[in-house]
Design an enzyme around this catalytic site. Structure first.
Site, PDB file in Angstrom:
ATOM      1  N   GLU A 147      -0.541   4.828  -0.604  1.00  0.00           N
ATOM      2  CA  GLU A 147      -1.311   6.060  -0.880  1.00  0.00           C
ATOM      3  C   GLU A 147      -0.444   7.283  -0.640  1.00  0.00           C
ATOM      4  O   GLU A 147       0.368   7.308   0.290  1.00  0.00           O
ATOM      5  CB  GLU A 147      -2.529   6.123   0.046  1.00  0.00           C
ATOM      6  CG  GLU A 147      -3.669   5.263  -0.423  1.00  0.00           C
ATOM      7  CD  GLU A 147      -4.865   5.362   0.511  1.00  0.00           C
ATOM      8  OE1 GLU A 147      -4.802   6.108   1.490  1.00  0.00           O
ATOM      9  OE2 GLU A 147      -5.848   4.661   0.246  1.00  0.00           O
ATOM     10  N   ASP A 191      -6.642  14.557 -24.327  1.00  0.00           N
ATOM     11  CA  ASP A 191      -6.678  13.135 -23.979  1.00  0.00           C
ATOM     12  C   ASP A 191      -6.058  12.393 -25.165  1.00  0.00           C
ATOM     13  O   ASP A 191      -6.702  12.168 -26.183  1.00  0.00           O
ATOM     14  CB  ASP A 191      -8.139  12.723 -23.765  1.00  0.00           C
ATOM     15  CG  ASP A 191      -8.292  11.239 -23.486  1.00  0.00           C
ATOM     16  OD1 ASP A 191      -7.288  10.498 -23.577  1.00  0.00           O
ATOM     17  OD2 ASP A 191      -9.425  10.815 -23.188  1.00  0.00           O
ATOM     18  N   TYR A 245       0.848  -1.204   0.000  1.00  0.00           N
ATOM     19  CA  TYR A 245       0.000   0.000   0.000  1.00  0.00           C
ATOM     20  C   TYR A 245       0.871   1.237   0.000  1.00  0.00           C
ATOM     21  O   TYR A 245       1.844   1.303   0.752  1.00  0.00           O
ATOM     22  CB  TYR A 245      -0.930   0.010   1.224  1.00  0.00           C
ATOM     23  CG  TYR A 245      -2.379   0.015   0.787  1.00  0.00           C
ATOM     24  CD1 TYR A 245      -2.888   1.107   0.086  1.00  0.00           C
ATOM     25  CD2 TYR A 245      -3.221  -1.064   1.039  1.00  0.00           C
ATOM     26  CE1 TYR A 245      -4.188   1.112  -0.348  1.00  0.00           C
ATOM     27  CE2 TYR A 245      -4.528  -1.066   0.603  1.00  0.00           C
ATOM     28  CZ  TYR A 245      -5.008   0.023  -0.091  1.00  0.00           C
ATOM     29  OH  TYR A 245      -6.293   0.044  -0.537  1.00  0.00           O
ATOM     30  N   LYS A 293      -2.549   1.405 -25.124  1.00  0.00           N
ATOM     31  CA  LYS A 293      -3.007   1.343 -26.519  1.00  0.00           C
ATOM     32  C   LYS A 293      -1.783   1.446 -27.426  1.00  0.00           C
ATOM     33  O   LYS A 293      -0.919   0.580 -27.356  1.00  0.00           O
ATOM     34  CB  LYS A 293      -4.041   2.440 -26.763  1.00  0.00           C
ATOM     35  CG  LYS A 293      -5.254   2.336 -25.823  1.00  0.00           C
ATOM     36  CD  LYS A 293      -6.291   3.388 -26.148  1.00  0.00           C
ATOM     37  CE  LYS A 293      -7.188   3.729 -24.992  1.00  0.00           C
ATOM     38  NZ  LYS A 293      -8.428   3.002 -24.920  1.00  0.00           N
ATOM     39  N   THR A 349      -3.893   6.834 -21.794  1.00  0.00           N
ATOM     40  CA  THR A 349      -3.763   5.465 -21.314  1.00  0.00           C
ATOM     41  C   THR A 349      -2.349   5.017 -21.676  1.00  0.00           C
ATOM     42  O   THR A 349      -1.682   5.634 -22.512  1.00  0.00           O
ATOM     43  CB  THR A 349      -4.760   4.517 -22.016  1.00  0.00           C
ATOM     44  OG1 THR A 349      -4.575   4.639 -23.441  1.00  0.00           O
ATOM     45  CG2 THR A 349      -6.193   4.839 -21.663  1.00  0.00           C
ATOM     46  N   ARG A 396      -1.975  -2.017 -18.834  1.00  0.00           N
ATOM     47  CA  ARG A 396      -3.221  -1.243 -18.721  1.00  0.00           C
ATOM     48  C   ARG A 396      -3.028  -0.189 -17.646  1.00  0.00           C
ATOM     49  O   ARG A 396      -2.616  -0.504 -16.527  1.00  0.00           O
ATOM     50  CB  ARG A 396      -4.385  -2.152 -18.312  1.00  0.00           C
ATOM     51  CG  ARG A 396      -4.695  -3.237 -19.292  1.00  0.00           C
ATOM     52  CD  ARG A 396      -6.065  -3.786 -19.046  1.00  0.00           C
ATOM     53  NE  ARG A 396      -7.042  -2.843 -19.520  1.00  0.00           N
ATOM     54  CZ  ARG A 396      -7.428  -2.763 -20.796  1.00  0.00           C
ATOM     55  NH1 ARG A 396      -6.934  -3.572 -21.704  1.00  0.00           N
ATOM     56  NH2 ARG A 396      -8.321  -1.884 -21.161  1.00  0.00           N
TER      57      ARG A 396
HETATM   58  N1  PLP Z   1      -9.874   8.244 -23.316  1.00  0.00           N
HETATM   59  C1  PLP Z   1      -9.962   7.798 -24.573  1.00  0.00           C
HETATM   60  C2  PLP Z   1      -9.804   8.760 -25.713  1.00  0.00           C
HETATM   61  C3  PLP Z   1     -10.197   6.440 -24.820  1.00  0.00           C
HETATM   62  O1  PLP Z   1     -10.323   5.991 -26.071  1.00  0.00           O
HETATM   63  C4  PLP Z   1     -10.354   5.561 -23.709  1.00  0.00           C
HETATM   64  C5  PLP Z   1     -10.619   4.122 -23.883  1.00  0.00           C
HETATM   65  O2  PLP Z   1     -11.063   3.602 -24.795  1.00  0.00           O
HETATM   66  C6  PLP Z   1     -10.271   6.088 -22.421  1.00  0.00           C
HETATM   67  C7  PLP Z   1     -10.032   7.438 -22.258  1.00  0.00           C
HETATM   68  C8  PLP Z   1     -10.494   5.232 -21.216  1.00  0.00           C
HETATM   69  O3  PLP Z   1      -9.447   4.364 -20.966  1.00  0.00           O
HETATM   70  P1  PLP Z   1      -9.610   3.173 -19.898  1.00  0.00           P
HETATM   71  O4  PLP Z   1     -10.388   2.110 -20.556  1.00  0.00           O
HETATM   72  O5  PLP Z   1      -8.206   2.795 -19.568  1.00  0.00           O
HETATM   73  O6  PLP Z   1     -10.303   3.755 -18.706  1.00  0.00           O
END
Ligand code: PLP
Length: 479
Positions: free
Chosen positions: A69, A244, A67, A276, A273, A282
């Site tokens: 945090e 994002d 842990y 991908k 993320t 993940r």
């Molecule tokens: N943001 C975008 C643009 C995504 O395509 C995705 C997932 O498909 C996410 C956020 C969310 O990612 P996670 O599934 O890891 O929560």
């Protein structure tokens, strides 16, 4: 794939599976079967990839048991010195790789990263009473009207994000996600003729709506974005630009997106993320300009549960891999392969949203085959081609059945597929779609049912097997 140490990994995995088998054989069997399934199918899901064995093996350790945090050197638990090292190394790689002043590697997923970012932007920019001061009952009991009243009490903060049917993500202010409840959201779309982002329309929408946050980034837009232009639009209305880059982080890391197409120097806050196109475990990651760093750093425990030290370790390994020159070659191949796939579709008469691609995504409009996305997705799966259905702009079939199939090249590029292989993939996909007929349901033509002409699935599976055998997944890994 580079540096996969097949001999060591084979021994390690044999031992791991043996241990699992002795406790719960069904989990060992499902793990083996997943490898076989992934090896035997054409994985074209744009958000998936194959992490290296080094990344996968890093996750299976006792770092998971700790842990921690809090933040590096400032934990709510004793004995976190090794987690501190892990988190610091991962954050250092992230800063160096992306040229960011600050990186936060704790988010457990992309959704979590976005939520931490939203809260950090609110915390940095908005002086507002807390929930209790706003006279709120239990937050789970809030109706839509209550949410709206609460938003007003909190200053009714506005968020401008890409619409879902143009390729935006649920976390960009849509109701099934908390972001759609926290913010008064408005969407920007794409030009109805070209399917491309219309920066002038976006600037006009921003001037009228005056958002606190403009979110750029997508899940299903097959084109690059000019982030310098996005930042100008944000500055013009005093908005925070949040990007994002969950989908295209690998193309940023691999220097395919540079200059105006690199979000990191232009955005105030960049989220992603790690699993991908970046090819890591993940998880999520946030990069921020210094003025947002303190608020992002409070992500745990403000928004997140305790950090997953084993996953942060795997992020560090993946980010170290992405800093190698080979990753730039990989990223370039992702984009070149997407172009080859798009050209393969176009030359066989298929219609693509925006007419092509310049990132890792190809969005095929399957209405020209007389199909819904749902029918096409299922028929392709029957033939061993794994994709997902996706809305297209102004989708006549709605968000469930849809009219599109989204393809992505990162995973098969990790296996070694090149442009000629992707042209063959396009041929196989078109073969399936041409041989799929929508079937009548109880109430007229079903949007879900279909029949695939005899022999098609086997023909395509056989052809795909040749491509897959020539580009093996985890070559040398024997279990
Ligand atoms: N943001 C975008 C643009 C995504 O395509 C995705 C997932 O498909 C996410 C956020 C969310 O990612 P996670 O599934 O890891 O929560």
């Amino acid at each position: 794939m580079a540096a996969d140490y097949p001999d060591t990994a084979s021994g390690a995995y044999r031992a791991v599976l043996q241990v699992i088998e002795s406790v719960e054989p069904r989990i060992a069997a499902a793990t083996r079967k997943e490898l076989a399934d992934q090896r035997d199918s054409l994985k074209l899901i744009a958000s998936e990839n194959y992490a290296s064995l080094a990344v996968l093996l890093t996750m299976g350790s006792w770092l998971s048991d700790k842990y921690a945090e809090g933040t590096i050197g400032h934990r709510f638990y004793a004995g976190c010195q090794n987690v501190d090292t892990v988190e610091a190394v991962a954050a250092e790689h992230a800063r160096e790789l992306f040229g960011a002043p600050y990186a936060y590697v704790q988010p457990h997923s992309g959704i979590d990263a976005n939520l931490v970012a939203y809260w950090a932007i609110l915390a940095t920019r908005v002086e507002a009473p807390g929930l209790a001061d706003a006279g709120v009952k239990h937050v789970n009991d809030l109706s839509e009207a209550d949410w709206e009243a609460l938003r007003h009490k909190l200053g009714n903060q506005r968020l401008l994000g890409m619409s879902l049917d143009a390729g935006g993500h649920l976390t960009h202010g849509f109701r099934p996600n908390i972001s759609g409840k926290m913010f008064h959201q408005r969407s920007y779309g794409t030009d109805p003729q070209t399917g491309l982002l219309d920066y002038d329309a976006l600037a006009a929408a921003a001037r009228e709506f005056k958002p606190l946050i403009i979110v750029a980034g997508y899940s299903a837009y097959p084109r690059r974005i000019n982030f310098a232009a996005m930042r100008e639009i944000a500055d013009d209305v005093g908005a925070t630009l949040m990007v994002d880059m969950a989908h295209f982080a690998g193309l940023v890391a691999g220097k395919v997106f540079t200059g105006d197409e690199d979000p990191v120097p232009h955005a105030h806050v960049t989220t992603t993320t790690t699993h991908k196109s970046l090819r890591g475990p993940r998880g999520g990651l946030i990069l921020a300009q210094p003025e947002y760093a303190d608020a992002v750093d409070k992500g745990c425990p403000m928004v997140l549960g305790g950090p997953l030290a084993h996953v942060m370790a795997a992020k560090a390994v993946a980010l170290a891999e992405a800093r190698q020159p080979a990753f730039q070659t990989y990223a370039k191949r992702i984009a070149d392969n997407a172009k080859a796939l798009a050209e393969g579709f176009l030359s066989r008469g298929a219609r693509l949203v925006t007419g092509g691609t310049d990132n890792h995504i190809v969005l095929l409009d399957v209405t020209s085959f007389g199909l819904t996305g749902r029918q096409a997705e299922s028929a392709l799966l029957d033939a061993g081609v794994v994709t997902n259905r996706n809305s297209i702009p102004a989708d006549p079939n709605g968000a469930w059945y849809t009219s599109g199939i989204r393809f992505g090249t990162p995973a098969l590029t990790s296996r070694g597929f090149g442009a000629a292989d992707f042209d063959r993939v396009a041929e196989l996909v078109v073969d399936v779609l041409k041989n799929t007929q929508p079937a009548a349901g109880a109430r007229g033509t079903s949007k879900a049912k279909y029949t695939l002409a005899d022999g098609t699935a086997q023909r395509v599976r056989d052809a795909a097997a040749e491509l897959l055998a020539a580009n093996p997944l985890y070559p040398g890994l024997t279990l």
